[in-house]
Motif scaffolding. Structure first.
Motif, short mmCIF file in Angstrom:
data_model
loop_
_atom_site.label_atom_id
_atom_site.label_comp_id
_atom_site.label_asym_id
_atom_site.label_seq_id
_atom_site.Cartn_x
_atom_site.Cartn_y
_atom_site.Cartn_z
N ARG A 60 -6.16 0.97 30.67
CA ARG A 60 -4.71 0.78 30.70
C ARG A 60 -4.08 1.16 29.36
O ARG A 60 -2.87 1.12 29.22
N GLY A 61 -4.90 1.43 28.36
CA GLY A 61 -4.39 1.84 27.05
C GLY A 61 -3.89 0.69 26.20
O GLY A 61 -3.10 0.89 25.29
N CYS A 62 -4.39 -0.52 26.47
CA CYS A 62 -3.89 -1.66 25.69
C CYS A 62 -5.03 -2.54 25.17
O CYS A 62 -4.90 -3.74 25.09
N SER A 63 -6.15 -1.92 24.81
CA SER A 63 -7.28 -2.70 24.30
C SER A 63 -6.98 -3.18 22.89
O SER A 63 -6.51 -2.45 22.04
N SER A 64 -7.27 -4.47 22.65
CA SER A 64 -7.05 -5.02 21.32
C SER A 64 -8.35 -5.52 20.70
O SER A 64 -8.34 -6.12 19.65
N SER A 65 -9.49 -5.29 21.39
CA SER A 65 -10.76 -5.75 20.85
C SER A 65 -11.81 -4.67 21.03
O SER A 65 -11.72 -3.86 21.94
N PRO A 66 -12.81 -4.65 20.14
CA PRO A 66 -13.87 -3.65 20.25
C PRO A 66 -14.69 -3.88 21.52
O PRO A 66 -14.84 -5.00 21.99
N LEU A 67 -15.22 -2.80 22.08
CA LEU A 67 -15.98 -2.88 23.32
C LEU A 67 -17.18 -3.80 23.23
O LEU A 67 -17.41 -4.60 24.10
N ARG A 68 -17.91 -3.73 22.15
CA ARG A 68 -19.13 -4.54 22.06
C ARG A 68 -18.87 -6.00 21.71
O ARG A 68 -19.66 -6.85 22.01
N GLY A 69 -17.79 -6.29 21.07
CA GLY A 69 -17.44 -7.67 20.76
C GLY A 69 -18.57 -8.44 20.12
O GLY A 69 -19.39 -7.90 19.41
N ALA A 70 -18.66 -9.72 20.43
CA ALA A 70 -19.66 -10.60 19.83
C ALA A 70 -21.03 -10.44 20.47
O ALA A 70 -22.00 -10.94 19.97
N HIS A 71 -21.09 -9.74 21.60
CA HIS A 71 -22.36 -9.61 22.29
C HIS A 71 -23.11 -8.33 21.95
O HIS A 71 -24.16 -8.10 22.47
N GLY A 72 -22.53 -7.42 21.14
CA GLY A 72 -23.16 -6.13 20.85
C GLY A 72 -24.22 -6.23 19.90
O GLY A 72 -25.27 -5.98 19.76
#
Length: 72
Positions: free
Chosen positions: A60-72
């Protein structure tokens, strides 16, 4: 950058056709690496939903956090 799924061809074919339904840990690690998701994506519904929500936000073009987050 071209990514390669680091699995034997036979294993890839078995997974793709459903002949192998329960891959071993090395196959799951290779899949997680290939798709750029944490290994928990394939085993933990909470992690799966978190990543899927991030992917929906990105599309949707509105990401505010990295894809991997705390679980990467």
């Amino acid at each position: 950058m071209k990514h390669h799924l680091k699995l034997p061809t036979g294993c890839k074919q078995q997974l793709a056709t459903g002949k192998r339904e329960n891959p071993g840990i090395n196959a799951v690690r290779a899949l997680a690496d290939f798709f750029g998701v944490p290994i928990g994506y394939f085993a933990d519904d909470t992690v799966t939903e978190e990543i899927n929500a991030q992917l929906r936000a990105i599309t949707r073009g509105c990401s505010s956090s990295p894809l991997r987050g705390a679980h990467g």
